[in-house]
Write a protein that holds these residues in place. Structure first.
Motif, PDB file in Angstrom:
ATOM      1  N   THR A  96      80.398 -32.592  60.660  1.00  0.00           N
ATOM      2  CA  THR A  96      79.640 -32.293  59.447  1.00  0.00           C
ATOM      3  C   THR A  96      78.469 -31.907  60.845  1.00  0.00           C
ATOM      4  OG1 THR A  96      77.787 -33.056  58.515  1.00  0.00           O
ATOM      5  CG2 THR A  96      79.485 -31.995  57.288  1.00  0.00           C
ATOM      6  N   THR A  97      78.190 -30.353  61.483  1.00  0.00           N
ATOM      7  CA  THR A  97      76.885 -30.374  62.780  1.00  0.00           C
ATOM      8  C   THR A  97      75.245 -29.868  61.826  1.00  0.00           C
ATOM      9  OG1 THR A  97      77.137 -27.692  62.264  1.00  0.00           O
ATOM     10  CG2 THR A  97      78.380 -29.522  64.052  1.00  0.00           C
ATOM     11  N   GLU A  98      74.167 -30.024  62.423  1.00  0.00           N
ATOM     12  CA  GLU A  98      73.228 -30.366  62.255  1.00  0.00           C
ATOM     13  C   GLU A  98      72.947 -29.006  62.466  1.00  0.00           C
ATOM     14  OE1 GLU A  98      70.843 -32.616  60.397  1.00  0.00           O
ATOM     15  OE2 GLU A  98      72.450 -34.011  60.330  1.00  0.00           O
ATOM     16  N   LEU A  99      71.916 -28.474  60.794  1.00  0.00           N
ATOM     17  CA  LEU A  99      71.272 -26.321  61.094  1.00  0.00           C
ATOM     18  C   LEU A  99      69.859 -27.139  61.344  1.00  0.00           C
ATOM     19  CD1 LEU A  99      72.330 -25.639  57.446  1.00  0.00           C
ATOM     20  CD2 LEU A  99      73.681 -25.318  60.164  1.00  0.00           C
ATOM     21  N   SER A 100      70.006 -26.151  61.829  1.00  0.00           N
ATOM     22  CA  SER A 100      68.263 -26.514  62.851  1.00  0.00           C
ATOM     23  C   SER A 100      67.461 -26.174  62.061  1.00  0.00           C
ATOM     24  CB  SER A 100      68.088 -25.391  64.105  1.00  0.00           C
ATOM     25  OG  SER A 100      67.923 -23.973  63.685  1.00  0.00           O
ATOM     26  N   ARG A 101      66.476 -26.483  61.973  1.00  0.00           N
ATOM     27  CA  ARG A 101      65.070 -25.955  60.574  1.00  0.00           C
ATOM     28  C   ARG A 101      64.542 -25.393  60.738  1.00  0.00           C
ATOM     29  NH1 ARG A 101      60.126 -23.785  61.140  1.00  0.00           N
ATOM     30  NH2 ARG A 101      60.114 -24.348  62.916  1.00  0.00           N
ATOM     31  N   ARG A 102      65.185 -24.115  61.178  1.00  0.00           N
ATOM     32  CA  ARG A 102      65.253 -22.248  60.951  1.00  0.00           C
ATOM     33  C   ARG A 102      65.890 -21.844  60.296  1.00  0.00           C
ATOM     34  NH1 ARG A 102      63.057 -19.930  67.065  1.00  0.00           N
ATOM     35  NH2 ARG A 102      60.771 -20.699  66.607  1.00  0.00           N
ATOM     36  N   GLU A 103      67.373 -22.770  60.625  1.00  0.00           N
ATOM     37  CA  GLU A 103      68.818 -21.873  60.582  1.00  0.00           C
ATOM     38  C   GLU A 103      68.753 -22.418  58.891  1.00  0.00           C
ATOM     39  OE1 GLU A 103      71.628 -22.003  63.940  1.00  0.00           O
ATOM     40  OE2 GLU A 103      71.258 -24.315  62.492  1.00  0.00           O
ATOM     41  N   ARG A 104      68.358 -24.195  58.353  1.00  0.00           N
ATOM     42  CA  ARG A 104      67.940 -24.295  57.277  1.00  0.00           C
ATOM     43  C   ARG A 104      67.162 -23.256  56.207  1.00  0.00           C
ATOM     44  NH1 ARG A 104      67.125 -29.341  59.724  1.00  0.00           N
ATOM     45  NH2 ARG A 104      65.252 -29.600  59.632  1.00  0.00           N
ATOM     46  N   GLU A 105      65.816 -22.868  56.936  1.00  0.00           N
ATOM     47  CA  GLU A 105      64.799 -22.176  56.045  1.00  0.00           C
ATOM     48  C   GLU A 105      65.624 -20.705  56.123  1.00  0.00           C
ATOM     49  OE1 GLU A 105      61.569 -22.036  58.344  1.00  0.00           O
ATOM     50  OE2 GLU A 105      60.582 -23.735  57.974  1.00  0.00           O
ATOM     51  N   GLU A 106      65.808 -19.937  56.895  1.00  0.00           N
ATOM     52  CA  GLU A 106      66.564 -18.872  56.526  1.00  0.00           C
ATOM     53  C   GLU A 106      68.209 -19.009  55.490  1.00  0.00           C
ATOM     54  OE1 GLU A 106      67.166 -14.646  57.081  1.00  0.00           O
ATOM     55  OE2 GLU A 106      65.638 -16.179  58.047  1.00  0.00           O
ATOM     56  N   ILE A 107      68.917 -19.645  55.518  1.00  0.00           N
ATOM     57  CA  ILE A 107      69.687 -19.796  53.985  1.00  0.00           C
ATOM     58  C   ILE A 107      69.041 -20.339  52.874  1.00  0.00           C
ATOM     59  CG2 ILE A 107      71.575 -21.725  53.414  1.00  0.00           C
ATOM     60  CD1 ILE A 107      72.341 -22.074  56.554  1.00  0.00           C
ATOM     61  N   GLU A 108      67.981 -21.147  52.834  1.00  0.00           N
ATOM     62  CA  GLU A 108      67.280 -21.066  51.801  1.00  0.00           C
ATOM     63  C   GLU A 108      66.327 -20.019  51.033  1.00  0.00           C
ATOM     64  OE1 GLU A 108      64.192 -24.560  52.213  1.00  0.00           O
ATOM     65  OE2 GLU A 108      65.571 -26.058  52.783  1.00  0.00           O
ATOM     66  N   LYS A 109      66.095 -19.317  52.188  1.00  0.00           N
ATOM     67  CA  LYS A 109      65.450 -17.571  51.930  1.00  0.00           C
ATOM     68  C   LYS A 109      66.818 -16.522  50.718  1.00  0.00           C
ATOM     69  CE  LYS A 109      61.472 -17.150  54.807  1.00  0.00           C
ATOM     70  NZ  LYS A 109      61.581 -16.512  56.230  1.00  0.00           N
ATOM     71  N   GLN A 110      67.848 -16.976  51.949  1.00  0.00           N
ATOM     72  CA  GLN A 110      68.566 -16.326  51.332  1.00  0.00           C
ATOM     73  C   GLN A 110      69.284 -16.568  49.456  1.00  0.00           C
ATOM     74  OE1 GLN A 110      71.682 -16.507  54.682  1.00  0.00           O
ATOM     75  NE2 GLN A 110      71.562 -14.726  55.615  1.00  0.00           N
ATOM     76  N   ARG A 111      68.958 -17.583  49.879  1.00  0.00           N
ATOM     77  CA  ARG A 111      70.281 -18.244  48.500  1.00  0.00           C
ATOM     78  C   ARG A 111      68.540 -17.811  46.737  1.00  0.00           C
ATOM     79  NH1 ARG A 111      72.550 -23.998  50.308  1.00  0.00           N
ATOM     80  NH2 ARG A 111      73.381 -23.610  51.309  1.00  0.00           N
ATOM     81  N   ALA A 112      67.629 -17.647  47.098  1.00  0.00           N
ATOM     82  CA  ALA A 112      66.520 -18.350  46.914  1.00  0.00           C
ATOM     83  C   ALA A 112      66.304 -16.237  46.447  1.00  0.00           C
ATOM     84  CB  ALA A 112      65.274 -18.009  47.288  1.00  0.00           C
ATOM     85  N   ARG A 113      66.402 -15.405  47.291  1.00  0.00           N
ATOM     86  CA  ARG A 113      66.798 -13.591  46.867  1.00  0.00           C
ATOM     87  C   ARG A 113      67.836 -13.859  46.012  1.00  0.00           C
ATOM     88  NH1 ARG A 113      67.221 -11.822  52.629  1.00  0.00           N
ATOM     89  NH2 ARG A 113      65.310 -12.608  53.063  1.00  0.00           N
ATOM     90  N   GLU A 114      68.948 -14.427  46.417  1.00  0.00           N
ATOM     91  CA  GLU A 114      69.636 -13.573  45.567  1.00  0.00           C
ATOM     92  C   GLU A 114      70.233 -14.141  44.075  1.00  0.00           C
ATOM     93  OE1 GLU A 114      73.733 -16.160  47.422  1.00  0.00           O
ATOM     94  OE2 GLU A 114      73.287 -14.841  49.445  1.00  0.00           O
ATOM     95  N   ARG A 115      69.835 -15.930  43.495  1.00  0.00           N
ATOM     96  CA  ARG A 115      69.345 -16.450  42.112  1.00  0.00           C
ATOM     97  C   ARG A 115      68.294 -15.611  41.846  1.00  0.00           C
ATOM     98  NH1 ARG A 115      68.204 -21.074  44.398  1.00  0.00           N
ATOM     99  NH2 ARG A 115      66.180 -20.757  45.601  1.00  0.00           N
TER     100      ARG A 115
END
Length: 165
Positions: A96-115
């Protein structure tokens, strides 16, 4: 020589020092400049002499050394990214590849928006509750307005019927 009507500067001709004047020390340059230049020349000569001695001893087994500080820059440059070439057979699929901080934050934002949008559709958020209350009030007002219009129409029709009789 034709210089035109006016001279641009009244200073006269420039004088340049010859190499002989520089070596003799009788040049018209400032002393600080010649000292700095002399120090620079000495350091440069030391570097050339040391590189010649080392290249004579070790020229058989190694590549040529870089001039000046190029070797240091190549080693210690933090911005220098060396390309890593991987062959297809060497790639680990399970890794598994490690995501950068920005990528993790972007994914978290998208998940929060969907929720949030899911909760909004279900009417569980504060904003959704307020919107539903407003909609209920507007529906009541429209229903009341429709009743009033209906009553007014009925009253007009009764007046017309009464006027005909």
């Amino acid at each position: 020589m034709g210089r035109g009507k006016f001279k641009s500067k009244p200073t006269g001709h420039r004088q340049f020092s010859t190499p002989e004047d520089l070596l003799a020390g009788t040049s018209t340059r400032p002393r600080t400049f010649s000292k700095k230049e002399a120090e620079y020349d000495e350091v440069e000569e030391e570097i050339v002499e040391s590189s010649e001695e080392e290249s004579g001893d070790e020229s058989e087994g190694q590549d040529e050394k870089k001039k000046g500080i190029q070797g240091i820059i190549e080693i210690e440059n933090p911005n220098l990214v060396k390309p890593k070439t991987l062959k297809a057979r060497d790639i680990d699929i399970g890794k598994t590849t490690e995501l950068s901080r920005r990528e993790r934050e972007e994914i978290e934002k998208q998940r929060a928006r969907e929720r949030y949008m899911r909760l909004q559709e279900q009417g569980k958020t504060e904003e959704a509750r307020k919107d539903l209350e407003r909609l209920a009030l507007i529906r009541e007002q429209r229903a009341e307005a429709a009743k009033k219009r209906e009553e007014e129409r009925a009253a007009r029709e009764q007046k017309k019927v009464a006027a005909r009789k």
